[in-house]
Scaffold this motif. Structure first.
Motif, mmCIF file in Angstrom:
data_model
loop_
_atom_site.group_PDB
_atom_site.id
_atom_site.type_symbol
_atom_site.label_atom_id
_atom_site.label_comp_id
_atom_site.label_asym_id
_atom_site.label_seq_id
_atom_site.Cartn_x
_atom_site.Cartn_y
_atom_site.Cartn_z
ATOM 1 N N GLU A 114 28.650 -40.399 -1.254
ATOM 2 C CA GLU A 114 29.411 -40.985 -0.153
ATOM 3 C C GLU A 114 30.870 -40.567 -0.271
ATOM 4 O O GLU A 114 31.402 -40.461 -1.382
ATOM 5 C CB GLU A 114 29.299 -42.511 -0.184
ATOM 6 N N ILE A 115 31.506 -40.343 0.856
ATOM 7 C CA ILE A 115 32.909 -39.925 0.851
ATOM 8 C C ILE A 115 33.631 -40.524 2.048
ATOM 9 O O ILE A 115 33.112 -40.536 3.164
ATOM 10 C CB ILE A 115 33.035 -38.377 0.849
ATOM 11 N N THR A 116 34.822 -41.024 1.779
ATOM 12 C CA THR A 116 35.693 -41.544 2.836
ATOM 13 C C THR A 116 36.949 -40.689 2.864
ATOM 14 O O THR A 116 37.654 -40.580 1.851
ATOM 15 C CB THR A 116 36.066 -43.012 2.581
ATOM 16 N N LEU A 117 37.229 -40.066 4.002
ATOM 17 C CA LEU A 117 38.351 -39.132 4.125
ATOM 18 C C LEU A 117 39.635 -39.832 4.571
ATOM 19 O O LEU A 117 39.581 -40.792 5.338
ATOM 20 C CB LEU A 117 38.026 -38.043 5.141
ATOM 21 N N GLU A 298 43.375 -38.539 -2.101
ATOM 22 C CA GLU A 298 43.433 -39.622 -1.111
ATOM 23 C C GLU A 298 42.044 -40.025 -0.601
ATOM 24 O O GLU A 298 41.937 -40.942 0.212
ATOM 25 C CB GLU A 298 44.301 -39.198 0.085
ATOM 26 N N SER A 299 41.004 -39.348 -1.042
ATOM 27 C CA SER A 299 39.647 -39.658 -0.599
ATOM 28 C C SER A 299 38.960 -40.596 -1.576
ATOM 29 O O SER A 299 39.383 -40.752 -2.721
ATOM 30 C CB SER A 299 38.819 -38.371 -0.475
ATOM 31 N N LYS A 300 37.889 -41.213 -1.113
ATOM 32 C CA LYS A 300 37.072 -42.070 -1.968
ATOM 33 C C LYS A 300 35.681 -41.446 -2.078
ATOM 34 O O LYS A 300 35.047 -41.148 -1.068
ATOM 35 C CB LYS A 300 36.976 -43.483 -1.390
ATOM 36 N N THR A 358 34.901 -30.975 -3.807
ATOM 37 C CA THR A 358 35.362 -29.990 -2.827
ATOM 38 C C THR A 358 34.241 -29.629 -1.852
ATOM 39 O O THR A 358 34.456 -29.531 -0.646
ATOM 40 C CB THR A 358 35.866 -28.719 -3.542
ATOM 41 N N TYR A 359 33.027 -29.458 -2.383
ATOM 42 C CA TYR A 359 31.878 -29.127 -1.539
ATOM 43 C C TYR A 359 31.606 -30.260 -0.541
ATOM 44 O O TYR A 359 31.441 -30.026 0.666
ATOM 45 C CB TYR A 359 30.657 -28.894 -2.425
ATOM 46 N N LEU A 360 31.579 -31.495 -1.037
ATOM 47 C CA LEU A 360 31.327 -32.650 -0.161
ATOM 48 C C LEU A 360 32.433 -32.802 0.869
ATOM 49 O O LEU A 360 32.184 -33.122 2.040
ATOM 50 C CB LEU A 360 31.231 -33.930 -1.005
ATOM 51 N N LEU A 361 33.663 -32.563 0.400
ATOM 52 C CA LEU A 361 34.827 -32.701 1.271
ATOM 53 C C LEU A 361 34.729 -31.759 2.468
ATOM 54 O O LEU A 361 34.925 -32.169 3.626
ATOM 55 C CB LEU A 361 36.082 -32.382 0.451
ATOM 56 N N LYS A 362 34.384 -30.515 2.200
ATOM 57 C CA LYS A 362 34.302 -29.529 3.280
ATOM 58 C C LYS A 362 33.196 -29.889 4.269
ATOM 59 O O LYS A 362 33.385 -29.806 5.483
ATOM 60 C CB LYS A 362 34.094 -28.132 2.699
#
Length: 447
Positions: A114-117, A298-300, A358-362
């Motif tokens: 899970e990721i929160t931008l 700054e992401s979670k 980085t992969y999840l972020l993109k």
């Protein structure tokens, strides 16, 4: 069949499944059918014995197979019903399995990370812009000049001068040790910047076929050969050939010979642009990397531990291959280093976690901003990649199909597009002008 699923806050889910007695019985019958071809029953060919006879012979011996059949079928039925889906096949713990009362099994499985931008426009970076100086151009031209050097064999009786090229046979030994049996052959360019300070002076004045033995102490700091720093070596050198090295004058004729430029100024202009393009592209990539680093801060993220462990092992194996080291485990590698496995694993885990983030972020940015790759952009991507590799685009595409690497290249081109989007979205301070020397330090991570 009934189930309950509870989402945890660490990208995992607790799942409990309950089965009634008839569902357990169905699983047993399927297990008996699977075992029928492997059981020899007098009077029947393999796989032809009646089910009730198989049941009498096998009894509860097929319990493990029956449980696996039941759970596999259950997961196939449940997959679309689960709100939080597993990212790999769950491993169940069977708490009860009874033909009269039913069965119950539990598992905790990993779910998607899970990721929160953050808002991309709140991210601040300071790009760097390159400033090409006259000295940079001169250095590039001198490099071209050296590549066009002409070597002319000197006559017998001529001696070594400060800019000559030498062919020689040589032996050397560390102080207090013996010479090796065989000598080596090699070339030595007088005046080269990598030469140990003071070594050239030992060779000045030597003539072809002349031999010399001398002691030489390396400076206490010698990055070109750190293992030699501060040590004394004895050299035995025999010059076998001498060449006078001459360089063309840097003028209009030189420019024409390099690449057909009309004059020296045209060559300088082209060289300056090429140099600027190289640094600008590298510095832009560096700025994009810095943007992602700030976005990550700054992401979670909520990432399953098992995913980090898998990626850690992958990062470690890539490290071993990159440096040509024999395949081994992190535990064995730590043992050779004389360190604890946990310490070594942690160092690779940090790189693995960053790679996953980085992969999840993109992917998340692409998903949230609806960034996709069209067929036309795929074609353009192949053209660009093929040009980089110096091969026709069609050849690249055939190789991609052969290697079944379409997904890899689609992700690559998609990520390139996402990189450009991120760079356009983040807040960029006024660019800082840097010299090529400063840029090289930035790009190498030394600053």
């Amino acid at each position: 069949m009934e189930f309950t699923a509870k989402k945890n806050n660490n990208a995992s889910c607790d799942l409990t499944i309950s089965f009634n007695a008839s569902e357990v019985e169905v699983a047993y019958k399927k297990a008996y059918e699977n075992a029928s071809s492997k059981v020899k029953i007098p009077g029947f060919r393999p796989g032809k014995a009646p089910l009730n006879m198989l049941e009498k012979v096998l009894g509860d011996s097929v319990i493990d197979d029956a449980a696996n059949i039941m759970l596999n079928n259950a997961m196939a039925d449940l997959f679309d019903k689960l709100e939080h889906k597993p990212i790999r096949i769950p491993q169940f713990q069977v708490e009860s399995f009874d033909r009269k009362t039913g069965a119950k099994a539990k598992t905790t499985y990993d779910t998607k990370p899970e990721i929160t931008l953050p808002k991309l426009k709140k991210i601040k970076i300071q790009p760097k812009e390159i400033k090409i100086q006259d000295s940079d151009l001169q250095k590039e031209l001198e490099g071209m000049q050296k590549n066009m050097a002409r070597n002319s064999l000197k006559e017998d009786g001529d001696s070594v001068e400060a800019t000559d090229l030498l062919e020689m046979n040589y032996k050397f030994k560390e102080e207090g040790k013996e010479y090796p049996e065989a000598s080596q052959t090699g070339k030595y360019q007088m005046g080269a910047p990598q030469n140990p300070p003071g070594f050239d002076s030992e060779l000045l004045g030597l003539k072809a076929n002349e031999e010399k033995e001398f002691n030489f102490r390396y400076p206490d700091s010698f990055p070109q050969s750190p293992e030699s720093a501060g040590k004394v070596f004895t050299y035995n050198i025999k010059v076998t050939a001498l060449y006078k090295v001459t360089y063309p004058e840097i003028n209009d004729d030189f420019a024409s010979e390099v690449d057909g430029s009309a004059n020296l100024q045209e060559l300088k202009d082209k060289t300056k642009k090429q140099l600027a393009d190289i640094f600008e592209n590298a510095l832009k990539k560096k700025a994009i990397d810095e943007a992602y680093a700030e976005i990550i801060k700054e992401s979670k993220f909520v990432i399953p531990e098992s995913l980090v462990k898998e990626e850690t092992d992958g990062v470690f194996q890539n490290f071993m291959q990159e440096f040509g080291l024999p395949a081994t485990s992190i535990a064995e590698y730590a043992k050779k280093l004389g360190k604890e496995e946990a310490e070594v694993r942690e160092s690779f885990a940090k790189a693995a976690e960053k790679r996953i983030q980085t992969y999840l972020l993109k992917h998340k940015i692409g998903e949230e901003h609806k960034i996709a790759i069209s067929d036309e952009e795929m074609e353009a991507g192949y053209e660009k990649e093929a040009a980089t590799q110096g091969i026709p685009a069609e050849s690249l595409k055939k190789e991609v199909q052969k290697q079944r690497a379409e997904t890899f290249y689609r992700d690559k081109f998609l990520f390139d597009k996402i990189d450009e989007f991120v760079y356009s979205e983040v807040e960029k301070k006024s660019p800082k002008s840097v010299s090529t020397e400063e840029a090289e330090k930035l790009l190498s991570g030394k600053e």
